[in-house]
Design an enzyme around this catalytic site. Structure first.
Site, PDB file in Angstrom:
ATOM      1  N   CYS A 110       0.727  -1.126   0.055  1.00  0.00           N
ATOM      2  CA  CYS A 110      -0.073  -0.043  -0.031  1.00  0.00           C
ATOM      3  C   CYS A 110       0.820   1.117   0.082  1.00  0.00           C
ATOM      4  O   CYS A 110       1.982   1.176   0.718  1.00  0.00           O
ATOM      5  CB  CYS A 110      -1.016   0.095   1.235  1.00  0.00           C
ATOM      6  N   HIS A 153      -9.336  -2.966  -2.968  1.00  0.00           N
ATOM      7  CA  HIS A 153      -8.381  -2.491  -2.013  1.00  0.00           C
ATOM      8  C   HIS A 153      -8.431  -0.770  -1.874  1.00  0.00           C
ATOM      9  O   HIS A 153      -8.605  -0.517  -0.774  1.00  0.00           O
ATOM     10  CB  HIS A 153      -6.923  -2.707  -2.768  1.00  0.00           C
ATOM     11  N   GLU A 154      -8.895  -0.132  -3.048  1.00  0.00           N
ATOM     12  CA  GLU A 154      -9.260   1.249  -2.967  1.00  0.00           C
ATOM     13  C   GLU A 154     -10.474   1.386  -2.340  1.00  0.00           C
ATOM     14  O   GLU A 154     -10.782   2.262  -1.059  1.00  0.00           O
ATOM     15  CB  GLU A 154      -9.321   2.054  -4.295  1.00  0.00           C
ATOM     16  N   HIS A 157     -10.038   1.453   1.498  1.00  0.00           N
ATOM     17  CA  HIS A 157      -9.677   2.772   2.016  1.00  0.00           C
ATOM     18  C   HIS A 157     -10.795   3.661   2.547  1.00  0.00           C
ATOM     19  O   HIS A 157     -10.680   4.389   3.368  1.00  0.00           O
ATOM     20  CB  HIS A 157      -8.871   3.370   1.166  1.00  0.00           C
TER      21      HIS A 157
HETATM   22  C1  UDB Z   1      -0.157   0.116  -5.262  1.00  0.00           C
HETATM   23  N1  UDB Z   1       1.433  -0.887  -6.713  1.00  0.00           N
HETATM   24  O1  UDB Z   1      -0.122   1.119  -6.125  1.00  0.00           O
HETATM   25  F1  UDB Z   1       0.265  -5.793 -11.080  1.00  0.00           F
HETATM   26  F2  UDB Z   1       3.119  -2.534 -12.964  1.00  0.00           F
HETATM   27  C2  UDB Z   1       1.158  -0.755  -5.282  1.00  0.00           C
HETATM   28  C3  UDB Z   1       2.388  -0.352  -4.242  1.00  0.00           C
HETATM   29  C4  UDB Z   1       1.849  -0.146  -3.102  1.00  0.00           C
HETATM   30  C5  UDB Z   1       3.466  -1.361  -4.603  1.00  0.00           C
HETATM   31  C6  UDB Z   1       2.788   1.041  -5.228  1.00  0.00           C
HETATM   32  C7  UDB Z   1       1.377  -1.826  -7.411  1.00  0.00           C
HETATM   33  O2  UDB Z   1       0.763  -2.878  -6.985  1.00  0.00           O
HETATM   34  N2  UDB Z   1       1.844  -1.774  -8.578  1.00  0.00           N
HETATM   35  C8  UDB Z   1       1.850  -2.590  -9.909  1.00  0.00           C
HETATM   36  C9  UDB Z   1       0.973  -3.946  -9.824  1.00  0.00           C
HETATM   37  C10 UDB Z   1       1.146  -4.402 -10.864  1.00  0.00           C
HETATM   38  C11 UDB Z   1       1.617  -4.242 -11.879  1.00  0.00           C
HETATM   39  C12 UDB Z   1       2.533  -3.056 -12.194  1.00  0.00           C
HETATM   40  C13 UDB Z   1       2.415  -2.206 -10.978  1.00  0.00           C
HETATM   41  N3  UDB Z   1      -1.199  -0.011  -4.534  1.00  0.00           N
HETATM   42  C14 UDB Z   1      -2.202   1.095  -4.641  1.00  0.00           C
HETATM   43  C15 UDB Z   1      -2.593   1.228  -2.904  1.00  0.00           C
HETATM   44  O3  UDB Z   1      -1.942   1.293  -2.210  1.00  0.00           O
HETATM   45  N4  UDB Z   1      -3.705   1.916  -3.029  1.00  0.00           N
HETATM   46  O4  UDB Z   1      -4.133   2.313  -2.028  1.00  0.00           O
HETATM   47  C16 UDB Z   1      -1.290  -1.291  -3.547  1.00  0.00           C
HETATM   48  C17 UDB Z   1      -2.038  -2.457  -4.570  1.00  0.00           C
HETATM   49  C18 UDB Z   1      -1.959  -3.743  -4.063  1.00  0.00           C
HETATM   50  C19 UDB Z   1      -3.283  -4.582  -4.692  1.00  0.00           C
HETATM   51  C20 UDB Z   1      -4.217  -3.661  -5.098  1.00  0.00           C
HETATM   52  C21 UDB Z   1      -3.392  -2.311  -4.945  1.00  0.00           C
HETATM   53 ZN    ZN Z   2      -3.783   1.173  -0.140  1.00  0.00          ZN
END
Ligand code: UDB
Ligand code: ZN
Length: 184
Positions: A110, A153-154, A157
């Site tokens: 996250c 996930h969003e 939140h």
């Molecule tokens: C993310 N990124 O943005 F499948 F190219 C995560 C982080 C916390 C590692 C930055 C992510 O999963 N990137 C990703 C995934 C892929 C391919 C790719 C890049 N989040 C969003 C967040 O914290 N929102 O509140 C966490 C994700 C974990 C599962 C769903 C969201």
């Molecule tokens: Zn998150």
């Protein structure tokens, strides 16, 4: 633009609150916030920009993560078939979901969590989600695989729920019968 310093971390109690419904039509202020959130995701996925500003490459960002306690989030990702999911959603609601579960085999992280947390996060394998776009038009999406995971996930939140709340603390890697592993 939104930077990492603008994203609140898990020690901030705001992340545990239930965010408020957003009145429609959106105010210009809410439109600006949503556009900035979408811009963060775009910038963070650009190697040069993310390097320059020290951004973590995000696929989703919920308003409470920038300390705005409103029911809205932005998602930006492509699935395995190259299909784009670029959405800014307001007052989203899961209107139906599968009984079947799925989970990312690499677990979740996250943008608001600066430590690794291991374990499987079991989520609905398929959801139908309804909400409103930035123009106030109703949006209805049927999602599976990674997009379904990201939207859940969003949405969590907006309800003060963190991904690790779903991890079985006694057996973080236990998989219920029939759950679908998602690799990425
Ligand atoms: C993310 N990124 O943005 F499948 F190219 C995560 C982080 C916390 C590692 C930055 C992510 O999963 N990137 C990703 C995934 C892929 C391919 C790719 C890049 N989040 C969003 C967040 O914290 N929102 O509140 C966490 C994700 C974990 C599962 C769903 C969201
Ligand atoms: Zn998150």
């Amino acid at each position: 633009m939104i930077l990492m310093k603008d994203i609140i971390r898990e020690d901030n109690p705001a992340l545990r609150e239930v965010a408020k419904e957003v009145p429609l039509p959106l105010t210009q202020e809410d439109i600006d916030i949503l556009n900035k959130m979408q811009e963060y995701l775009k910038n963070s996925q650009d190697p040069e920009i993310s390097e320059k500003y020290g951004l973590r490459a995000g696929v989703g960002l919920a308003a409470p993560q920038i300390n705005v306690l409103k029911r809205m989030f932005a998602v930006r990702l492509e699935d395995d078939n190259g299909k784009k999911y670029h959405y800014s959603l307001v007052n989203p609601k899961i209107i139906s979901h599968s009984v079947e579960k799925s989970y990312l085999t690499s677990g979740e992280g996250c943008l608001s969590v600066d430590r690794p947390v291991v374990g499987y996060v079991l989520r609905h394998a398929r959801i139908t989600i309804k909400g409103y776009d930035i123009n106030g038009n109703e949006i209805k999406l049927r999602l599976k695989d990674l997009p379904a995971i990201v939207f859940q996930h969003e949405l969590d939140h907006l309800n003060g729920v963190m991904f690790y709340d779903h991890i079985d603390e006694n057996n973080p890697f236990s998989v219920p019968e029939g759950a679908i592993p998602i690799e990425r």
